[in-house]
Design an enzyme around this catalytic site. Sequence first.
Site, mmCIF file in Angstrom:
data_model
loop_
_atom_site.group_PDB
_atom_site.id
_atom_site.type_symbol
_atom_site.label_atom_id
_atom_site.label_comp_id
_atom_site.label_asym_id
_atom_site.label_seq_id
_atom_site.Cartn_x
_atom_site.Cartn_y
_atom_site.Cartn_z
ATOM 1 N N CYS A 1 51.397 67.992 47.019
ATOM 2 C CA CYS A 1 51.393 67.062 45.811
ATOM 3 C C CYS A 1 49.949 66.248 46.012
ATOM 4 O O CYS A 1 49.540 65.767 44.833
ATOM 5 C CB CYS A 1 52.642 66.199 45.511
ATOM 6 S SG CYS A 1 52.965 65.373 47.118
ATOM 7 N N CYS B 1 26.603 29.729 28.830
ATOM 8 C CA CYS B 1 25.722 29.707 27.582
ATOM 9 C C CYS B 1 25.448 31.046 27.177
ATOM 10 O O CYS B 1 24.812 31.349 26.483
ATOM 11 C CB CYS B 1 24.809 28.597 27.718
ATOM 12 S SG CYS B 1 23.434 29.104 29.094
ATOM 13 N N CYS C 1 28.468 31.017 42.144
ATOM 14 C CA CYS C 1 29.529 30.063 42.843
ATOM 15 C C CYS C 1 30.729 30.905 43.279
ATOM 16 O O CYS C 1 31.645 30.970 42.319
ATOM 17 C CB CYS C 1 29.505 28.870 42.453
ATOM 18 S SG CYS C 1 30.652 27.779 43.143
ATOM 19 N N CYS D 1 33.849 28.612 42.578
ATOM 20 C CA CYS D 1 33.979 28.382 40.944
ATOM 21 C C CYS D 1 34.956 29.382 40.654
ATOM 22 O O CYS D 1 35.880 29.321 39.732
ATOM 23 C CB CYS D 1 32.807 28.134 40.451
ATOM 24 S SG CYS D 1 32.132 26.446 40.379
ATOM 25 N N CYS E 1 23.214 29.504 34.562
ATOM 26 C CA CYS E 1 21.869 29.111 34.670
ATOM 27 C C CYS E 1 21.720 28.060 35.199
ATOM 28 O O CYS E 1 22.613 27.123 35.543
ATOM 29 C CB CYS E 1 21.364 29.168 33.183
ATOM 30 S SG CYS E 1 22.205 27.966 31.985
ATOM 31 N N CYS F 1 23.346 24.925 33.231
ATOM 32 C CA CYS F 1 24.715 24.846 33.324
ATOM 33 C C CYS F 1 25.311 24.467 34.553
ATOM 34 O O CYS F 1 26.187 23.972 34.912
ATOM 35 C CB CYS F 1 25.391 26.048 32.745
ATOM 36 S SG CYS F 1 25.209 26.368 31.110
ATOM 37 N N HIS G 1 28.506 21.283 38.354
ATOM 38 C CA HIS G 1 28.419 20.717 39.787
ATOM 39 C C HIS G 1 28.475 19.340 39.791
ATOM 40 O O HIS G 1 28.227 18.862 40.784
ATOM 41 C CB HIS G 1 27.759 21.422 40.527
ATOM 42 C CG HIS G 1 28.135 23.079 40.845
ATOM 43 N ND1 HIS G 1 27.676 24.265 40.116
ATOM 44 C CD2 HIS G 1 28.970 23.432 41.908
ATOM 45 C CE1 HIS G 1 28.237 25.218 40.539
ATOM 46 N NE2 HIS G 1 29.158 25.062 41.547
ATOM 47 N N HIS H 1 30.528 22.452 46.449
ATOM 48 C CA HIS H 1 30.277 24.046 46.408
ATOM 49 C C HIS H 1 29.098 24.396 46.950
ATOM 50 O O HIS H 1 28.015 23.944 46.921
ATOM 51 C CB HIS H 1 30.498 24.379 44.944
ATOM 52 C CG HIS H 1 31.825 24.351 44.422
ATOM 53 N ND1 HIS H 1 32.316 24.936 43.250
ATOM 54 C CD2 HIS H 1 33.095 23.681 44.992
ATOM 55 C CE1 HIS H 1 33.885 24.581 43.069
ATOM 56 N NE2 HIS H 1 34.147 23.573 44.282
ATOM 57 N N HIS I 1 55.930 61.043 47.450
ATOM 58 C CA HIS I 1 55.316 62.085 46.335
ATOM 59 C C HIS I 1 54.441 61.526 45.225
ATOM 60 O O HIS I 1 54.638 60.555 44.601
ATOM 61 C CB HIS I 1 56.647 62.746 45.529
ATOM 62 C CG HIS I 1 56.340 63.534 44.701
ATOM 63 N ND1 HIS I 1 55.622 64.846 44.782
ATOM 64 C CD2 HIS I 1 56.517 63.660 43.369
ATOM 65 C CE1 HIS I 1 55.600 65.555 43.800
ATOM 66 N NE2 HIS I 1 56.211 64.991 43.001
#
Length: 812
Positions: free
Chosen positions: A460, A646, A654, A657, A672, A675, A680, A688, A727
């Site tokens: 099988c 964005c 990260c 995150c 980017c 952001c 952060h 982080h 199986h």
Amino acid sequence: MIITCSVLSCCDSLTSQDGVEAKMTTAVVPGSPLPSQGDRNVYYILTDDFAYGSKLFPAGSMCFLKERMYLHSIACGTTSTRFMRVTMLEGHSIVTIEAEILQPVNEEEAVFLLAINTLNERLNCFLDRCSLEAAVKATVGQQVMVDLNQQLFTGTIRYIGKITKSPLSSSLCPSYFGVELQGDGEGRGHSDGTYIGSEYFKCKENCGLFLPLNKIRFIPALGGDPAREEPKPDVDEVVPVKVGDTIGFYLDDVFRQGIAMDVYKEGTQWFVKVCPEEEGPTDVFRDIPMDSVVKEGLLSPVFEPDMAPGSLRQLKRERSGSGEELESEKQSLDVNSMVQITLDKGNPVSGIIRWLGYLPRIEPKMAGVELDEEKGVTDGEWLGMRYFHCPPKRGLFVKLQSCQPDMRFQCVSSGLLDPSTCSRIDSPEVLANFPPLRNGTAVSVLQGRMRGIQGHCNSCYMDAALFSLFSCTSVLDSMLFKPSLPPDGHVQKILRDEIVNPLRRNGFVAANSVMHLRQQLTEKGQCSSFATSEKDPEEFLNLIMHHILGIEPLLKLQSGGQKEQECYCYQIFIDKQEELVVPNVQQLVEHSFLSSNLKLVEIPSCFIIQMPRFGKEYKMFSKIIPSLELDITDLLLDSPRECFVCGDVATQECSECFKDEMFAVTGMKQYCNSCCRQAHSHYRRKAHRLTKLHVPEEFQSRSLMDSPRIPRERMELFAVLCIETSHYVSFVKYGPEKENWLFFDSMADRHGDENGFNIPIVTLCPEVAKYLQLPVAALAMEQSRDMEGVAKRLFCDAYMYMYQSKKMALYK
């Protein structure tokens, strides 16, 4: 009298100009046909070769004459009954041709015929009235089958019309079909809907084709019952007898009746292939000259001098009774049954029943059979109606009484034979290569009992893997065709000719074919238990892909800048995640890649993923939701990535995150620069640790205002292997809809005891779609024992998911 002289004068000037129209005054003779209001052309096709001087005009050539000239010639009585003066469309020569080899073609049909360059095929398309009429009635958006290198692929008509300017003074321009290839045909085209700089429709690159009529197979509209639908009569009848007609003829000085199975031409002589009614349960075909047969509607008592009406009725009753008796004996035969048929001169052929039912004007129950060889007369059509699909010259309609169970599969059919004979069940080699099965074709070929791959002796793991990899996809067809060294070529040949091609062609592979492969793998893998013991699918795949066939590894991975790793299957390893109660595959892959700091070096053509379960009993998750699409964009190394906030080019990733409950539960968390600073700046995320991402040079100066979005790389799910205890079974996606799932079990049933044999079964399981659409919370609450059909096995027992990238499969 003045009027009559005017007409005669006009006709004289016409015929003396060798076909060049002269200026004339319209005049009408009482009782004569009226001249045309316009100046249209009347088109013809040659049904036979014609020599004119030093030139030869083959059958299939096309010509025309002016309608107004023709009508005026008739009006003055100067038109010959034997010859017509016409202008050839190819070459524009003016020729006098025998009228008996010219058949009229209306302009709507002529433009499609003119697009066919091979004259013999053009004539065949003209004689096949149903195809020609279907072409005239075809509409944009209609589904069709496209013939590419003797393989049929699904497509949609996107354009109908001319694609070049006509160089002919007749202004007749060939019409083509602009088709968008779909499914397994994607990538086999030559354009995106553009031809010589002009756009006629839009489609994906290399998915468009411009095709003549002879490369198109028209699919009848759904909703009608072809067996009950009356065929449309031919308007322009070329020959007096057509396929399906009941005819009378003399054979050995005895008058007989039968059914016309084919009408064909050899040289200048037409023949009818006839199945005589008197031959009994076996169809023995006779080739009778056309001039020696009479259609049913023309038959009269004079043709049956020895048959009184009473005796004729008695004979019919006897035939009917014997037919019912024989039909009762054939009740075990059904659609997809493998049968043998005896043709003329006692030659047997084998095939598969694709359709059963009653044909118009024929009393016995008929079978539409797809033959293993090109000894048929159709591609599944009868009198213009399609009853099933098969390659040209592979289809045959015969009385069900004429079908005998294929001796090679006798123990498959009804269990009337001793089960011990099952060891002799064999799948014939199929040397022709067949494409994977998709959509309705997959259902018709694969669904049912004794379908798929027959299980035997702990096979099988291999049955389920082979069915998943080859039944409905071509992503790993390189395993079948990659050049291999002589010692390994035998394994490849078994895989291709004894397993994959029979599966795609017949829908069934016998156990001994798989055992043949297992025995070869035992030798190659130096493992004595491969032919007898239970294994895991990844053991089989690694052995045959790497050690035997030596195909390129499917996956190339990199971890933290270290050396690349190569593998064929990817095992998910993750710690228990409390927030993942009922995860989907996308989430599991992302968590696994992140925890191991892995990236894909390149887009794989096939991505085989093993679920987080250990042994045959322990499962980390009670349910896993199949992701029909797997987005690998953010798993790729050095590939441009999108800021998840964005949408600009991401520069930082990260991993901490990723696990933050404030964010979405799926998707890598990359930003980017802008952001990233904002995200952060929160006190919880200040500590982080970020990973800098590689940004390709062409994306470094990109701005949101003037650049398109970063493309996403997605792979589609095509199969899932499942195991509950010991199986393996498989689920295969055979079409684009959420309901398009097949369930395959190679040992679903058994016939007989220890000397019996396993019965593989393939069933539809559309109920899967219901659970795919449930919210996660509702699915988590769903009791496994209460889930419909086999859905529980897909969601609760998943072992291995298989994804494909059709784009990359073209190159690997």
